[in-house]
Design an enzyme around this catalytic site. Sequence first.
Site, PDB file in Angstrom:
ATOM      1  N   ASP A 176       0.851  -1.184   0.000  1.00 37.16           N
ATOM      2  CA  ASP A 176       0.000   0.000   0.000  1.00 37.16           C
ATOM      3  C   ASP A 176       0.887   1.233   0.000  1.00 37.16           C
ATOM      4  O   ASP A 176       2.114   1.124  -0.049  1.00 37.16           O
ATOM      5  CB  ASP A 176      -0.960   0.000   1.194  1.00 37.16           C
ATOM      6  CG  ASP A 176      -2.310   0.606   0.827  1.00 37.16           C
ATOM      7  OD1 ASP A 176      -2.349   1.809   0.520  1.00 37.16           O
ATOM      8  OD2 ASP A 176      -3.324  -0.128   0.830  1.00 37.16           O
ATOM      9  N   HIS A 247      -2.796   3.070  -4.474  1.00 43.49           N
ATOM     10  CA  HIS A 247      -2.213   2.529  -3.239  1.00 43.49           C
ATOM     11  C   HIS A 247      -0.782   2.027  -3.490  1.00 43.49           C
ATOM     12  O   HIS A 247      -0.377   0.981  -2.988  1.00 43.49           O
ATOM     13  CB  HIS A 247      -3.078   1.399  -2.686  1.00 43.49           C
ATOM     14  CG  HIS A 247      -4.417   1.844  -2.182  1.00 43.49           C
ATOM     15  ND1 HIS A 247      -4.587   2.512  -0.998  1.00 43.49           N
ATOM     16  CD2 HIS A 247      -5.657   1.728  -2.729  1.00 43.49           C
ATOM     17  CE1 HIS A 247      -5.867   2.782  -0.819  1.00 43.49           C
ATOM     18  NE2 HIS A 247      -6.542   2.326  -1.857  1.00 43.49           N
ATOM     19  N   GLU A 310      -9.978   2.415  -5.403  1.00 43.80           N
ATOM     20  CA  GLU A 310      -9.611   3.753  -4.948  1.00 43.80           C
ATOM     21  C   GLU A 310      -8.424   4.333  -5.723  1.00 43.80           C
ATOM     22  O   GLU A 310      -7.367   4.609  -5.149  1.00 43.80           O
ATOM     23  CB  GLU A 310      -9.315   3.722  -3.444  1.00 43.80           C
ATOM     24  CG  GLU A 310     -10.523   3.317  -2.606  1.00 43.80           C
ATOM     25  CD  GLU A 310     -10.232   3.245  -1.118  1.00 43.80           C
ATOM     26  OE1 GLU A 310     -11.140   3.508  -0.328  1.00 43.80           O
ATOM     27  OE2 GLU A 310      -9.084   2.916  -0.755  1.00 43.80           O
ATOM     28  N   TRP A 376     -16.963  -4.919  -1.841  1.00 40.05           N
ATOM     29  CA  TRP A 376     -16.829  -4.261  -0.543  1.00 40.05           C
ATOM     30  C   TRP A 376     -17.790  -3.093  -0.381  1.00 40.05           C
ATOM     31  O   TRP A 376     -17.935  -2.554   0.714  1.00 40.05           O
ATOM     32  CB  TRP A 376     -15.394  -3.784  -0.304  1.00 40.05           C
ATOM     33  CG  TRP A 376     -14.941  -2.623  -1.159  1.00 40.05           C
ATOM     34  CD1 TRP A 376     -14.483  -2.676  -2.433  1.00 40.05           C
ATOM     35  CD2 TRP A 376     -14.882  -1.244  -0.760  1.00 40.05           C
ATOM     36  NE1 TRP A 376     -14.145  -1.404  -2.870  1.00 40.05           N
ATOM     37  CE2 TRP A 376     -14.379  -0.522  -1.858  1.00 40.05           C
ATOM     38  CE3 TRP A 376     -15.208  -0.564   0.401  1.00 40.05           C
ATOM     39  CZ2 TRP A 376     -14.197   0.870  -1.829  1.00 40.05           C
ATOM     40  CZ3 TRP A 376     -15.025   0.815   0.448  1.00 40.05           C
ATOM     41  CH2 TRP A 376     -14.516   1.508  -0.663  1.00 40.05           C
ATOM     42  N   TYR A 401     -16.129  -5.115   8.129  1.00 39.09           N
ATOM     43  CA  TYR A 401     -14.847  -4.489   8.432  1.00 39.09           C
ATOM     44  C   TYR A 401     -14.698  -4.429   9.952  1.00 39.09           C
ATOM     45  O   TYR A 401     -15.356  -3.642  10.636  1.00 39.09           O
ATOM     46  CB  TYR A 401     -14.773  -3.091   7.832  1.00 39.09           C
ATOM     47  CG  TYR A 401     -14.390  -3.070   6.367  1.00 39.09           C
ATOM     48  CD1 TYR A 401     -14.560  -4.187   5.555  1.00 39.09           C
ATOM     49  CD2 TYR A 401     -13.883  -1.912   5.783  1.00 39.09           C
ATOM     50  CE1 TYR A 401     -14.217  -4.164   4.225  1.00 39.09           C
ATOM     51  CE2 TYR A 401     -13.525  -1.884   4.444  1.00 39.09           C
ATOM     52  CZ  TYR A 401     -13.698  -3.007   3.666  1.00 39.09           C
ATOM     53  OH  TYR A 401     -13.362  -2.990   2.334  1.00 39.09           O
ATOM     54  N   TRP A 449      -8.488  -4.077   8.534  1.00 37.93           N
ATOM     55  CA  TRP A 449      -7.623  -3.012   8.025  1.00 37.93           C
ATOM     56  C   TRP A 449      -6.934  -2.368   9.222  1.00 37.93           C
ATOM     57  O   TRP A 449      -7.548  -2.123  10.257  1.00 37.93           O
ATOM     58  CB  TRP A 449      -8.446  -1.988   7.252  1.00 37.93           C
ATOM     59  CG  TRP A 449      -9.137  -2.593   6.062  1.00 37.93           C
ATOM     60  CD1 TRP A 449     -10.444  -2.945   5.959  1.00 37.93           C
ATOM     61  CD2 TRP A 449      -8.533  -2.932   4.807  1.00 37.93           C
ATOM     62  NE1 TRP A 449     -10.703  -3.485   4.711  1.00 37.93           N
ATOM     63  CE2 TRP A 449      -9.545  -3.489   3.988  1.00 37.93           C
ATOM     64  CE3 TRP A 449      -7.237  -2.821   4.303  1.00 37.93           C
ATOM     65  CZ2 TRP A 449      -9.297  -3.937   2.696  1.00 37.93           C
ATOM     66  CZ3 TRP A 449      -6.987  -3.261   3.003  1.00 37.93           C
ATOM     67  CH2 TRP A 449      -8.006  -3.797   2.222  1.00 37.93           C
ATOM     68  N   GLU A 451      -4.993   0.604   9.696  1.00 35.29           N
ATOM     69  CA  GLU A 451      -4.574   1.978   9.912  1.00 35.29           C
ATOM     70  C   GLU A 451      -4.541   2.312  11.406  1.00 35.29           C
ATOM     71  O   GLU A 451      -3.625   2.982  11.893  1.00 35.29           O
ATOM     72  CB  GLU A 451      -5.513   2.955   9.195  1.00 35.29           C
ATOM     73  CG  GLU A 451      -5.376   2.956   7.684  1.00 35.29           C
ATOM     74  CD  GLU A 451      -6.376   2.031   7.016  1.00 35.29           C
ATOM     75  OE1 GLU A 451      -6.725   2.270   5.850  1.00 35.29           O
ATOM     76  OE2 GLU A 451      -6.814   1.058   7.666  1.00 35.29           O
TER      77      GLU A 451
END
Length: 540
Positions: A176, A247, A310, A376, A401, A449, A451
């Site tokens: 990413d 990404h 994205e 998703w 998620y 995920w 982050e």
Amino acid sequence: MTATPATPVTAIPAPSSCVTGEGRFTFTSTTRLTADPALARAAEWTRQVLTPATGLRLPEGPGGVEFRLVEGLAPEEYRLTATTRSVLIEASAPPGAFYGAQTLRQLLDPAAYRAARTGERAWSIPEVTIRDAPRYGWRGCLIDVARHFLPKPDLLRYIDLLAAHKLNVLHLHLTDDQGWRLEIRKYPKLTEVGAWRRESPLGARRHRLFDGRPHGGYYTQDDIREVVSYAADRFVTIVPEIDLPGHTQAAIAAYPQLGNLATPLEVRTEWGVGENVLNVSDETIAFFTDVLDEVLELFPGRYVCVGGDETPKTQWNESVPAKERIRELGLRDADELQSWLMRHFTDYLLARGRKPLGWDELLEGGLPPGVTVGAWRGHTCTAMAARAGHDVVVSPFAETYLDFRQAEGDQEPVPIGSVTSLEAVHSFDPVPPGLAERDRILGAQAALWTEHIDSPRLLDYMAFPRLAAFAEAMWSDERDFDDFLVRLAVHEKRLDALSVEYRPATGPHPWQRRPDAPGHPRTRAEIDRELAIWTSNLHP
């Protein structure tokens, strides 16, 4: 699960059918374990995990537990019959025998999940007849090791946790903007430069706080071979993801010629969707073809994810070479340019006998047959992909998620998104209402995920017990949440024995909170409005 009213069976996921008797089978120092050769792996695993905790050697031979090869069962189906004198696990293939072994372990006292003996005790299981098979073939979990690296021992531990819940796919998000985690021999700077970032955000990006600490790490190719082999022994398939063409800032930081700008970039230190994407030169395409050549060497599974999500078009719209490529190919715009680029890589995988997996944005430009869609963005994209003839792995962000917060209130660590409760995960159904093409739904996967998940301890907190509820949603045809909670009370003792730092039902322990890292909680209505915008240009 159908069972006698007072059944003591607390297995998660719930078996398809379970009938208990009055007696018990007791393991002793003379209890033996035997298996047909085709099912020897399940028998060996059983001995490997039970002997340290129980002190029982379970030597080879008849007279106790038997794994028997039979016909007429699906590959992941099994039958477990325990009487007062013996235990029989029947399966037609190794995966079914392994899942029978997992259930056998759950029938024992939770201390069977410890790494060594904790004292003298009787080891027994109830007299029981279980028939069991999964609801879906794809029962997965995505772990994002790009945003925050998960060291190899912790990754191996998670493979064991997935297998314990009869989950069979680990989707590894390896690359990413914020980090490249896979050694590529031909391009060493991908890890020398791309595996490290200067600092990370502290909490949600809107607060503009940073921790000031370098973060990094990567898996060597031998690490990956070890992980893949370890997973295969537990019937977990690893699906690698190399995200393209967005990404990709970590790759561009390592090899600036891959990008669209003249100025060098660093590995990204912010979350969110970045503007820096790959250019579309022949050299860049050749570079990532080389990368995928090495990926295919390392990951023998059928599926490889190439991302496709994205991807801002700002740089392509301003790039002279991108505009020339659009004219050269007779394309209308940058959106069609992305479709052309992704078709190259999906065709590459199809030509090598692999199944490309890509996120549902790829639907916007059309996909060739054989591409599996990771849906998703909700039921709209799931239905659109299935009706277009694509297999679908369902992973809607509002339902699966697991980085989303688990309850209201500021006690949740780094609360983001809407509330994804334990009950909501348990009731999740991947098939959109009224969809005729149900056979196109391979199954689903939860997503972690990372982050805002910066340690294995926090990963545990966000994953469990919701991942156990998700496993039951994917395995069990009939679900009863109240019954699940009764079984979960025992299952949490198994998680305790495995040192899984799950979220207690009453809320986080003091040390599980993160007052230093403020989040950005949102309501479900806000999430739904965002989803409507994201899918407004789709026409199912």
